[in-house]
Scaffold this active site. Structure first.
Site, short mmCIF file in Angstrom:
data_model
loop_
_atom_site.label_atom_id
_atom_site.label_comp_id
_atom_site.label_asym_id
_atom_site.label_seq_id
_atom_site.Cartn_x
_atom_site.Cartn_y
_atom_site.Cartn_z
CB THR A 27 -25.39 -27.99 3.97
OG1 THR A 27 -26.55 -27.60 3.57
CG2 THR A 27 -24.05 -27.56 3.10
CB SER B 282 -25.47 -12.21 7.44
OG SER B 282 -26.26 -13.29 6.93
CG ASN C 152 -31.84 -28.04 3.20
OD1 ASN C 152 -32.32 -29.01 2.81
ND2 ASN C 152 -32.16 -26.60 3.22
N GLY D 196 -29.78 -17.57 -5.64
CA GLY D 196 -29.23 -16.46 -6.43
C GLY D 196 -28.49 -15.66 -6.46
N GLY E 230 -27.05 -21.59 4.21
CA GLY E 230 -26.78 -21.88 2.66
C GLY E 230 -25.89 -21.32 1.56
CG ASP E 231 -28.36 -18.61 -0.73
OD1 ASP E 231 -28.69 -19.70 -1.06
OD2 ASP E 231 -29.49 -18.02 0.13
CG ASN F 252 -29.03 -14.86 -0.59
OD1 ASN F 252 -29.20 -13.12 -0.65
ND2 ASN F 252 -29.86 -15.55 -0.18
CB ALA G 132 -23.37 -16.58 7.03
#
Length: 303
Positions: free
Chosen positions: A220, A292, A184, A41, A251-252, A43, A283
């Site tokens: 993703t 990142s 993912n 959350g 992913g975030d 991120n 990232a």
């Protein structure tokens, strides 16, 4: 001004650099240990904010040094954290993340105060949601809380994005009030199986899951880019070729940038996919998760 709301997890990340990820029963020696604010959350909220969106966070931390570090990080990102609970009886959530020399990782999460995020608190905290706002959810907080948040925001006219991570053990009523599901490859396999989607090819499985859940689905696929299925069709956005240093938080980053792009242009899914994929690719070229996440100005300068 329209807002991205994020209701979800806040953790302190304990990132350990290793030559290889440990197998069952194996001990490996780490080269370094870094503590940093994180949580899916947190991120995703920072990613949305760094892309330029106005962001409000709903979550919970412990009354400890780690919780204060996370709240400071949210403040520095100019995220409204007034709805973050501080639970004096529970430690802040923690994630232990070994990262190997190829940038691959494994993650163990101890939820801690994230379990204190109740459905009632989320419902109250989403009282200011307006039509056109976007709500972003994940599954590192209680599922009942996620369901209530989605229902509350959807009833107010918000667009609801659920990142089904970690992959759930049950999907009962989980997608009822979700407009866009993001997974993912691993989560697609788990959620797809639970929902009855069995197609073997990645694009086909994404489309199948969209039909099974009745919502749009994005999968993703790391270096393979992203697949989006909606209205019976599937589109693929390839990822830029980069040298990965650490995939933690990619992913975030994708989800946060996606939410911000859809807030700005709700009908432009292709544009949102392109922006999110580019941000995630940037990232992975940097170590860490929250640290990142690129700023939009960096992406614009290089693109």
């Amino acid at each position: 001004m329209r807002t991205v709301y994020v209701a979800g997890s806040l953790n302190i990340d304990q990132r350990i650099q290793v030559q290889s990820l440990p197998r069952a029963g194996e001990t490996v020696i780490g080269d370094s240990l870094v503590l940093a604010p994180g949580g899916k959350g947190g991120n995703q909220a920072v990613a949305a904010a760094r892309s330029g969106a106005q962001v409000t966070f709903v979550g919970a931390v412990g009354d400890d040094e780690h919780g204060r570090l996370i709240l400071q990080a949210l403040a520095e990102a100019e995220i409204d954290s007034a709805a973050v609970l501080v639970d004096p009886g529970t430690p802040t959530g923690t994630a232990v993340i070994p990262v190997d020399e190829h940038g691959e990782n494994a993650i163990i999460v101890c939820p801690g105060a994230n379990r204190s995020l109740t459905a009632a608190h989320v419902e109250e905290s989403l009282g200011a949601v307006r039509p056109g706002d976007v709500l972003v959810l994940q599954l590192e907080v209680p599922v009942a809380t996620v369901r209530r948040a989605a229902r509350t925001a959807r009833a107010k006219g918000a667009f609801v994005i659920l990142n089904a991570a970690p992959a759930p053990t049950s999907v009962e009523r989980l997608f009822d009030d979700v407009d866009l599901l993001v997974v993912n490859e691993h989560e697609l396999a788990v959620v797809g199986r639970l929902s009855g989607a069995t197609a073997e090819e990645l694009a086909d499985r994404t489309l199948e899951l969209a039909g099974a859940t009745g919502t749009a689905v994005i999968c993703t696929a790391g270096a393979g880019g992203a697949f989006a299925a909606a209205h019976g069709t599937v589109q693929h956005v390839p990822a830029p070729s980069v040298a990965a240093v650490d995939t933690t938080g990619a992913g975030d980053t994708f989800v946060g940038y996606l939410a911000a792009a859809l807030l700005a242009a709700p009908s432009d899914l292709a544009g949102a996919l392109a922006a999110a994929t580019a941000a995630a690719a940037r990232a992975v070229t940097r170590p860490g998760a929250m640290e990142s996440i690129p700023f939009a100005r960096d992406l614009n300068a290089s693109g």
